[in-house]
Design an enzyme around this catalytic site. Structure first.
Site, PDB file in Angstrom:
ATOM      1  N   SER A  91       1.040  -1.344   0.126  1.00  0.00           N
ATOM      2  CA  SER A  91      -0.250   0.051   0.051  1.00  0.00           C
ATOM      3  C   SER A  91       0.788   1.332  -0.029  1.00  0.00           C
ATOM      4  O   SER A  91       0.169   2.400  -0.117  1.00  0.00           O
ATOM      5  CB  SER A  91      -0.973  -0.147   1.090  1.00  0.00           C
ATOM      6  N   GLY A  92       2.028   1.140  -0.062  1.00  0.00           N
ATOM      7  CA  GLY A  92       3.024   2.327   0.028  1.00  0.00           C
ATOM      8  C   GLY A  92       3.355   2.933  -1.343  1.00  0.00           C
ATOM      9  O   GLY A  92       2.878   2.675  -2.311  1.00  0.00           O
ATOM     10  N   LEU A  93       4.479   3.858  -1.277  1.00  0.00           N
ATOM     11  CA  LEU A  93       4.781   4.455  -2.394  1.00  0.00           C
ATOM     12  C   LEU A  93       5.488   3.374  -3.561  1.00  0.00           C
ATOM     13  O   LEU A  93       4.860   3.508  -4.346  1.00  0.00           O
ATOM     14  CB  LEU A  93       5.998   5.386  -1.972  1.00  0.00           C
ATOM     15  N   TYR A 148      17.883   2.821  11.241  1.00  0.00           N
ATOM     16  CA  TYR A 148      17.395   2.038  10.010  1.00  0.00           C
ATOM     17  C   TYR A 148      18.334   1.674   9.130  1.00  0.00           C
ATOM     18  O   TYR A 148      18.265   0.353   8.781  1.00  0.00           O
ATOM     19  CB  TYR A 148      16.900   3.316   9.078  1.00  0.00           C
ATOM     20  N   PRO A 195      17.716   1.164  -3.598  1.00  0.00           N
ATOM     21  CA  PRO A 195      17.325   2.142  -4.705  1.00  0.00           C
ATOM     22  C   PRO A 195      17.915   3.468  -3.773  1.00  0.00           C
ATOM     23  O   PRO A 195      18.261   3.380  -2.557  1.00  0.00           O
ATOM     24  CB  PRO A 195      15.668   2.300  -4.271  1.00  0.00           C
ATOM     25  N   HIS A 253       9.947  12.341   3.250  1.00  0.00           N
ATOM     26  CA  HIS A 253      11.075  12.630   2.347  1.00  0.00           C
ATOM     27  C   HIS A 253      11.081  14.210   1.641  1.00  0.00           C
ATOM     28  O   HIS A 253       9.947  14.810   1.526  1.00  0.00           O
ATOM     29  CB  HIS A 253      11.203  11.571   1.319  1.00  0.00           C
ATOM     30  N   LYS A 260       4.511  21.556   0.950  1.00  0.00           N
ATOM     31  CA  LYS A 260       4.625  22.859   1.367  1.00  0.00           C
ATOM     32  C   LYS A 260       4.282  23.939   0.497  1.00  0.00           C
ATOM     33  O   LYS A 260       3.761  24.945   0.734  1.00  0.00           O
ATOM     34  CB  LYS A 260       6.221  23.163   2.072  1.00  0.00           C
ATOM     35  N   ARG A 302      21.344  14.706  -4.143  1.00  0.00           N
ATOM     36  CA  ARG A 302      20.469  13.472  -4.338  1.00  0.00           C
ATOM     37  C   ARG A 302      20.470  13.001  -5.629  1.00  0.00           C
ATOM     38  O   ARG A 302      20.088  13.637  -6.576  1.00  0.00           O
ATOM     39  CB  ARG A 302      19.221  13.523  -3.604  1.00  0.00           C
ATOM     40  N   ASP A 362      21.574  19.388   7.449  1.00  0.00           N
ATOM     41  CA  ASP A 362      21.484  18.848   5.917  1.00  0.00           C
ATOM     42  C   ASP A 362      21.548  17.420   5.834  1.00  0.00           C
ATOM     43  O   ASP A 362      21.219  16.803   4.649  1.00  0.00           O
ATOM     44  CB  ASP A 362      22.676  19.655   5.378  1.00  0.00           C
TER      45      ASP A 362
HETATM   46  P1  NAP Z   1       5.936   3.907   2.282  1.00  0.00           P
HETATM   47  O1  NAP Z   1       5.360   4.609   1.321  1.00  0.00           O
HETATM   48  O2  NAP Z   1       5.675   4.565   3.850  1.00  0.00           O
HETATM   49  O3  NAP Z   1       5.159   2.313   2.711  1.00  0.00           O
HETATM   50  C1  NAP Z   1       5.811   1.402   3.456  1.00  0.00           C
HETATM   51  C2  NAP Z   1       4.985   0.285   3.494  1.00  0.00           C
HETATM   52  O4  NAP Z   1       5.122  -0.497   4.612  1.00  0.00           O
HETATM   53  C3  NAP Z   1       3.102   0.407   3.722  1.00  0.00           C
HETATM   54  O5  NAP Z   1       2.744  -0.438   2.854  1.00  0.00           O
HETATM   55  C4  NAP Z   1       2.847   0.036   5.162  1.00  0.00           C
HETATM   56  O6  NAP Z   1       1.802  -0.417   5.346  1.00  0.00           O
HETATM   57  C5  NAP Z   1       4.071  -0.901   5.198  1.00  0.00           C
HETATM   58  N1  NAP Z   1       4.365  -1.373   6.676  1.00  0.00           N
HETATM   59  C6  NAP Z   1       4.769  -0.539   7.589  1.00  0.00           C
HETATM   60  N2  NAP Z   1       5.020  -1.044   8.631  1.00  0.00           N
HETATM   61  C7  NAP Z   1       4.456  -2.036   8.746  1.00  0.00           C
HETATM   62  C8  NAP Z   1       4.239  -3.264   9.634  1.00  0.00           C
HETATM   63  N3  NAP Z   1       4.751  -3.107  10.844  1.00  0.00           N
HETATM   64  N4  NAP Z   1       3.551  -4.235   9.186  1.00  0.00           N
HETATM   65  C9  NAP Z   1       3.279  -4.499   7.972  1.00  0.00           C
HETATM   66  N5  NAP Z   1       3.348  -3.615   6.592  1.00  0.00           N
HETATM   67  C10 NAP Z   1       4.052  -2.498   7.420  1.00  0.00           C
HETATM   68  O7  NAP Z   1       7.285   3.199   2.004  1.00  0.00           O
HETATM   69  P2  NAP Z   1       8.105   3.279   0.747  1.00  0.00           P
HETATM   70  O8  NAP Z   1       8.735   4.578   0.253  1.00  0.00           O
HETATM   71  O9  NAP Z   1       7.185   2.638  -0.255  1.00  0.00           O
HETATM   72  O10 NAP Z   1       9.188   2.194   1.143  1.00  0.00           O
HETATM   73  C11 NAP Z   1       9.159   0.884   0.499  1.00  0.00           C
HETATM   74  C12 NAP Z   1      10.690   0.429   0.682  1.00  0.00           C
HETATM   75  O11 NAP Z   1      11.320   0.978  -0.074  1.00  0.00           O
HETATM   76  C13 NAP Z   1      10.939   0.331   2.231  1.00  0.00           C
HETATM   77  O12 NAP Z   1      11.788  -0.900   2.341  1.00  0.00           O
HETATM   78  C14 NAP Z   1      12.050   1.349   2.243  1.00  0.00           C
HETATM   79  O13 NAP Z   1      12.965   1.203   3.393  1.00  0.00           O
HETATM   80  C15 NAP Z   1      12.802   1.413   0.805  1.00  0.00           C
HETATM   81  N6  NAP Z   1      13.410   2.544   0.421  1.00  0.00           N
HETATM   82  C16 NAP Z   1      12.500   3.661   0.109  1.00  0.00           C
HETATM   83  C17 NAP Z   1      13.040   4.811  -0.333  1.00  0.00           C
HETATM   84  C18 NAP Z   1      12.538   6.188  -0.504  1.00  0.00           C
HETATM   85  O14 NAP Z   1      12.884   7.119  -0.647  1.00  0.00           O
HETATM   86  N7  NAP Z   1      11.145   6.364  -0.014  1.00  0.00           N
HETATM   87  C19 NAP Z   1      14.508   4.817  -0.668  1.00  0.00           C
HETATM   88  C20 NAP Z   1      15.056   3.769  -0.203  1.00  0.00           C
HETATM   89  C21 NAP Z   1      14.550   2.488  -0.197  1.00  0.00           C
HETATM   90  P3  NAP Z   1       0.442   0.770   5.673  1.00  0.00           P
HETATM   91  O15 NAP Z   1       0.181   1.304   4.401  1.00  0.00           O
HETATM   92  O16 NAP Z   1      -0.706  -0.104   6.030  1.00  0.00           O
HETATM   93  O17 NAP Z   1       1.067   1.760   6.649  1.00  0.00           O
HETATM   94  O1  GFB Z   2      14.481  12.604   1.852  1.00  0.00           O
HETATM   95  P1  GFB Z   2      15.314  13.031   2.951  1.00  0.00           P
HETATM   96  O2  GFB Z   2      14.581  13.392   4.093  1.00  0.00           O
HETATM   97  O3  GFB Z   2      16.414  11.962   3.584  1.00  0.00           O
HETATM   98  O4  GFB Z   2      16.226  14.167   2.247  1.00  0.00           O
HETATM   99  P2  GFB Z   2      17.828  11.798   3.135  1.00  0.00           P
HETATM  100  C1  GFB Z   2      16.922  15.059   3.342  1.00  0.00           C
HETATM  101  C2  GFB Z   2      17.533  16.315   2.445  1.00  0.00           C
HETATM  102  O5  GFB Z   2      16.547  17.118   2.135  1.00  0.00           O
HETATM  103  C3  GFB Z   2      18.294  16.978   3.598  1.00  0.00           C
HETATM  104  C4  GFB Z   2      16.609  18.383   2.888  1.00  0.00           C
HETATM  105  O6  GFB Z   2      19.472  17.670   3.036  1.00  0.00           O
HETATM  106  C5  GFB Z   2      17.253  17.932   4.042  1.00  0.00           C
HETATM  107  O7  GFB Z   2      17.942  19.174   4.666  1.00  0.00           O
HETATM  108  N1  GFB Z   2      15.140  19.088   3.046  1.00  0.00           N
HETATM  109  C6  GFB Z   2      14.995  20.385   2.546  1.00  0.00           C
HETATM  110  C7  GFB Z   2      14.241  18.362   3.375  1.00  0.00           C
HETATM  111  N2  GFB Z   2      13.516  20.489   3.213  1.00  0.00           N
HETATM  112  C8  GFB Z   2      13.101  19.413   3.610  1.00  0.00           C
HETATM  113  C9  GFB Z   2      11.787  18.989   3.878  1.00  0.00           C
HETATM  114  O8  GFB Z   2      10.763  19.464   4.251  1.00  0.00           O
HETATM  115  N3  GFB Z   2      11.965  17.477   4.662  1.00  0.00           N
HETATM  116  C10 GFB Z   2      12.779  16.718   4.490  1.00  0.00           C
HETATM  117  N4  GFB Z   2      12.575  15.385   4.922  1.00  0.00           N
HETATM  118  N5  GFB Z   2      14.022  17.062   4.124  1.00  0.00           N
HETATM  119  C11 GFB Z   2      16.940   9.328   3.644  1.00  0.00           C
HETATM  120  C12 GFB Z   2      16.934   8.263   4.595  1.00  0.00           C
HETATM  121  O9  GFB Z   2      18.055  10.200   4.017  1.00  0.00           O
HETATM  122  O10 GFB Z   2      17.267   8.621   2.412  1.00  0.00           O
HETATM  123  C13 GFB Z   2      15.500   7.514   4.342  1.00  0.00           C
HETATM  124  O11 GFB Z   2      16.693   9.259   5.880  1.00  0.00           O
HETATM  125  C14 GFB Z   2      15.655   6.974   3.021  1.00  0.00           C
HETATM  126  O12 GFB Z   2      15.456   6.757   5.393  1.00  0.00           O
HETATM  127  C15 GFB Z   2      16.312   7.942   1.973  1.00  0.00           C
HETATM  128  O13 GFB Z   2      16.208   5.773   2.990  1.00  0.00           O
HETATM  129  C16 GFB Z   2      16.635   7.217   0.668  1.00  0.00           C
HETATM  130  O14 GFB Z   2      17.942  11.655   1.667  1.00  0.00           O
HETATM  131  O15 GFB Z   2      18.765  12.418   3.699  1.00  0.00           O
END
Ligand code: NAP
Ligand code: GFB
Length: 319
Positions: free
Chosen positions: A13-15, A141, A168, A184, A192, A213, A275
């Site tokens: 159900s997530g991103l 994490y 990723p 994120h 915002k 990034r 940052d």
């Molecule tokens: P997300 O949108 O927050 O989705 C998280 C998903 O995990 C949701 O489906 C949520 O279910 C489920 N979940 C959370 N806690 C759970 C629990 N205790 N039991 C069962 N399900 C649970 O996150 P996402 O960005 O899609 O992330 C997916 C994967 O990609 C993760 O492993 C994350 O670490 C990885 N990843 C994400 C990013 C990024 O930038 N977003 C980057 C690198 C890696 P509900 O909807 O029901 O809460």
């Molecule tokens: O996506 P983010 O929160 O995570 O981005 P990371 C953080 C960067 O964006 C920092 C700037 O440089 C922040 O200063 N930023 C600017 C903001 N405005 C904002 C704002 O409104 N919100 C947020 N969140 N940041 C992540 C990990 O690190 O890397 C996650 O924490 C994930 O778990 C992701 O795995 C891939 O890129 O720093």
């Protein structure tokens, strides 16, 4: 004919789960004989072993794409390192061990480029995961995620299981978490900016805007994850990212959001806020060896599509 494949997607159900669902069910990615099940936390709390076993028992998957995790942006990590560590350790161990116990033949789990060592040489590649401590901001994490790689190696060494992982870089797209405090960077800044436009106020970017990034559009990643499930046969993980030269400053990405949403107000930078990691440039050379022609959606276009989706779905989006 290939054996039927029943794929269980945790975090469906997530991103990223929604992106995989789109690729499989809407882009015609589903092959004959395949069944796909997309789980949310309502189907099972995967921090709980009994609920994990019950959901595997119910669907009897042959393959698992494991995306479920406690996920959040930089500032949520800084507040909750312990919860990130414990929840993710539990979820990952429950899913991997239950998959093993029930005979699942392949699991694709999800790491993240933020788990690499903080002090490192660039670009980072798949061999460097365990070479030193991760950045302090998200050490909980990162250590939990690193253990997936260790477990995958151990399941192979001891039982011959072919469980692997993808790495990723920063992901964004429809169905992201647009919460301003916990999300994120791109999704938080979209929300915002959308609000600031509506209210006629300035918008504040956290930090200096200087960090770099590599942003990946969730649908591109969905396509790659389905490919990994079907074709990638290594135990060692693979970085799924745009090219190094496509890395951008937060400030530049903000410029694209401003343009996409037609925001004409003032953009401020709050340099009193962290940052985080200045950069974590990852190499996609391994991906390019397998998929030299894979095309990523250009960032500006993907930001426009995500902003359009957010505006159109504001009432139901996660804010
Ligand atoms: P997300 O949108 O927050 O989705 C998280 C998903 O995990 C949701 O489906 C949520 O279910 C489920 N979940 C959370 N806690 C759970 C629990 N205790 N039991 C069962 N399900 C649970 O996150 P996402 O960005 O899609 O992330 C997916 C994967 O990609 C993760 O492993 C994350 O670490 C990885 N990843 C994400 C990013 C990024 O930038 N977003 C980057 C690198 C890696 P509900 O909807 O029901 O809460
Ligand atoms: O996506 P983010 O929160 O995570 O981005 P990371 C953080 C960067 O964006 C920092 C700037 O440089 C922040 O200063 N930023 C600017 C903001 N405005 C904002 C704002 O409104 N919100 C947020 N969140 N940041 C992540 C990990 O690190 O890397 C996650 O924490 C994930 O778990 C992701 O795995 C891939 O890129 O720093």
């Amino acid at each position: 004919m290939a054996a039927p494949m029943r794929v269980l997607v945790t975090g469906g159900s997530g991103l990223l789960g929604k992106a995989v669902e789109h690729v499989v069910l809407k882009e015609g990615g589903k092959l004959e004989g395949e069944e796909w099940v997309f789980l949310s936390s309502k189907d099972a709390d995967l921090t709980d072993l009994d609920q994990t076993k019950a959901v595997f028992e119910r669907y009897r998957p042959t393959h698992v794409i494991h995306l479920a995790a406690k996920v959040g942006g930089l500032y949520l990590h800084m507040r909750e390192n312990l919860h990130f560590l414990r929840d993710n350790l539990k979820i990952n161990d429950n899913v991997l061990e239950t998959a093993h116990q029930t005979g699942v033949t392949k699991v694709v789990s999800c790491l993240s480029s933020c788990i690499f060592p903080d002090k490192t040489t660039y670009p980072i590649d798949e061999t460097m995961i365990h070479n030193g401590p991760p950045h302090d901001s998200n050490f909980g994490y990162s250590h939990a995620k690193r253990m997936i790689d260790v477990q995958n190696r151990a399941y192979f060494a001891q039982y011959g299981r072919r469980y692997t992982a993808v790495i990723p870089t920063n992901v964004f797209g429809p169905y992201d978490n647009f919460n301003i405090e916990n999300g994120h960077v791109l999704s938080a800044l979209m929300n915002k900016t959308y609000k600031a436009k509506k209210e006629g106020t300035p918008v504040t970017v956290c930090g200096s805007g200087a960090p770099m990034r590599q942003f990946v559009y969730s649908l591109d990643l969905g396509r790659l994850i389905v490919w990994v499930l079907r074709e990638y046969d290594e135990i060692s993980p693979i970085i799924l990212s745009v090219n190094e030269e496509d890395e951008v400053r937060i400030r530049d990405a903000m410029g694209m959001i401003v343009e996409a949403l037609g925001f004409e107000g003032e953009v401020r930078y709050d340099t009193s806020l962290s940052d985080g990691q200045i950069k974590k440039t990852a190499s996609n050379a391994k991906l390019r060896r397998y998929r030299p022609d894979f095309t990523f959606t250009p960032l500006r276009e993907a930001i426009q599509m995500t902003c359009d989706w957010f505006a159109a779905n504001y009432d139901s989006a996660r804010t």
